[in-house]
Write a protein that holds these residues in place. Sequence first.
Motif, mmCIF file in Angstrom:
data_model
loop_
_atom_site.group_PDB
_atom_site.id
_atom_site.type_symbol
_atom_site.label_atom_id
_atom_site.label_comp_id
_atom_site.label_asym_id
_atom_site.label_seq_id
_atom_site.Cartn_x
_atom_site.Cartn_y
_atom_site.Cartn_z
ATOM 1 N N MET A 121 -83.082 7.162 -64.680
ATOM 2 C CA MET A 121 -82.386 7.271 -63.415
ATOM 3 C C MET A 121 -82.268 5.907 -62.738
ATOM 4 S SD MET A 121 -81.066 9.344 -61.180
ATOM 5 C CE MET A 121 -80.761 9.518 -59.477
ATOM 6 N N LYS A 122 -83.371 5.174 -62.706
ATOM 7 C CA LYS A 122 -83.363 3.874 -62.052
ATOM 8 C C LYS A 122 -82.333 2.959 -62.701
ATOM 9 C CE LYS A 122 -85.892 -0.398 -61.776
ATOM 10 N NZ LYS A 122 -87.057 -1.155 -62.159
ATOM 11 N N TYR A 168 -84.457 -2.528 -55.888
ATOM 12 C CA TYR A 168 -84.685 -1.080 -56.003
ATOM 13 C C TYR A 168 -86.178 -0.784 -55.997
ATOM 14 C CZ TYR A 168 -84.582 3.648 -57.968
ATOM 15 O OH TYR A 168 -84.757 4.995 -58.193
ATOM 16 N N GLU A 176 -78.409 -7.368 -62.604
ATOM 17 C CA GLU A 176 -79.141 -6.112 -62.686
ATOM 18 C C GLU A 176 -80.640 -6.326 -62.521
ATOM 19 O OE1 GLU A 176 -77.896 -3.995 -66.192
ATOM 20 O OE2 GLU A 176 -75.806 -4.029 -65.550
ATOM 21 N N PHE A 206 -75.055 0.947 -61.426
ATOM 22 C CA PHE A 206 -73.953 1.383 -60.576
ATOM 23 C C PHE A 206 -73.884 0.540 -59.317
ATOM 24 C CE2 PHE A 206 -71.538 3.971 -57.665
ATOM 25 C CZ PHE A 206 -70.568 4.548 -58.481
ATOM 26 N N ALA A 207 -75.030 0.327 -58.662
ATOM 27 C CA ALA A 207 -75.040 -0.431 -57.409
ATOM 28 C C ALA A 207 -74.624 -1.875 -57.619
ATOM 29 C CB ALA A 207 -76.427 -0.368 -56.777
ATOM 30 N N THR A 215 -88.147 1.394 -53.196
ATOM 31 C CA THR A 215 -88.837 2.642 -53.535
ATOM 32 C C THR A 215 -90.352 2.483 -53.584
ATOM 33 O OG1 THR A 215 -88.593 2.194 -55.916
ATOM 34 C CG2 THR A 215 -86.887 3.534 -54.848
ATOM 35 N N TRP A 239 -79.511 3.614 -64.205
ATOM 36 C CA TRP A 239 -78.137 3.939 -63.821
ATOM 37 C C TRP A 239 -77.871 3.610 -62.364
ATOM 38 C CZ3 TRP A 239 -74.467 4.364 -67.146
ATOM 39 C CH2 TRP A 239 -74.774 4.751 -68.448
ATOM 40 N N VAL A 240 -78.830 3.837 -61.500
ATOM 41 C CA VAL A 240 -78.652 3.504 -60.082
ATOM 42 C C VAL A 240 -78.466 2.008 -59.922
ATOM 43 C CG1 VAL A 240 -79.817 3.448 -57.836
ATOM 44 C CG2 VAL A 240 -79.893 5.516 -59.229
#
Length: 197
Positions: free
Chosen positions: A1-2, A139, A132, A8-9, A143, A4-5
């Motif tokens: 999940m991380k 990220y 990235e 995408f961001a 989090t 892809w986030v």
Amino acid sequence: MKKWVVRFASLLVFNILVLLVVGWLTPARVGWAAVWAGIVLTALVIWIKPLVEKWFRSMASKSSGQRTKAGEKLVEFFLAFAVAFLVWIATVVFTGVSIGGGIFGAFWGWVLPPVFLLIGWAIYGAIDDKVEGHAGALYDRATGTKTVTTDAATSASPAGTSRAYPGAAPATDAGRRELDDGLTDEQRRMLDELGKG
């Protein structure tokens, strides 16, 4: 999940910048639609662009034996431009981006933005690992998770493997073979067929 986030961001921010440049340097009008257009463009680049590229390349590979080296490069450019053109059309259709008025403005509003997209994808492909990486660190800070460091040799993408869009394949056996002789599996297969013929 991380993963892809983060992809995408980071690609979203980059695509918004590219769209703003398109709005400044071409007859296309982007304006405040840049954020929504950036979201649509990013989704297209991540999930649709790889499928369209694969489909176009499979069609072009049927006649690749009939082309010269220069012809092959020309076909590769036209394939890349066709993909960028289709992505641009979808972006215009699904967002508030508009094309300049008049015949001259409309022509350049359709032709120039795909060129800017191609340039943007090439630039992003060259810097995506760093972008990235920074986005992943942000990220993790947001989090509250710790970053797991990896060996640079295992995270680097192999030469010749395109990471111009998120979702590109990580280093694989095919990528390692390509590093050894500079040929993709498809090129190696074609050479084997030529040797048998």
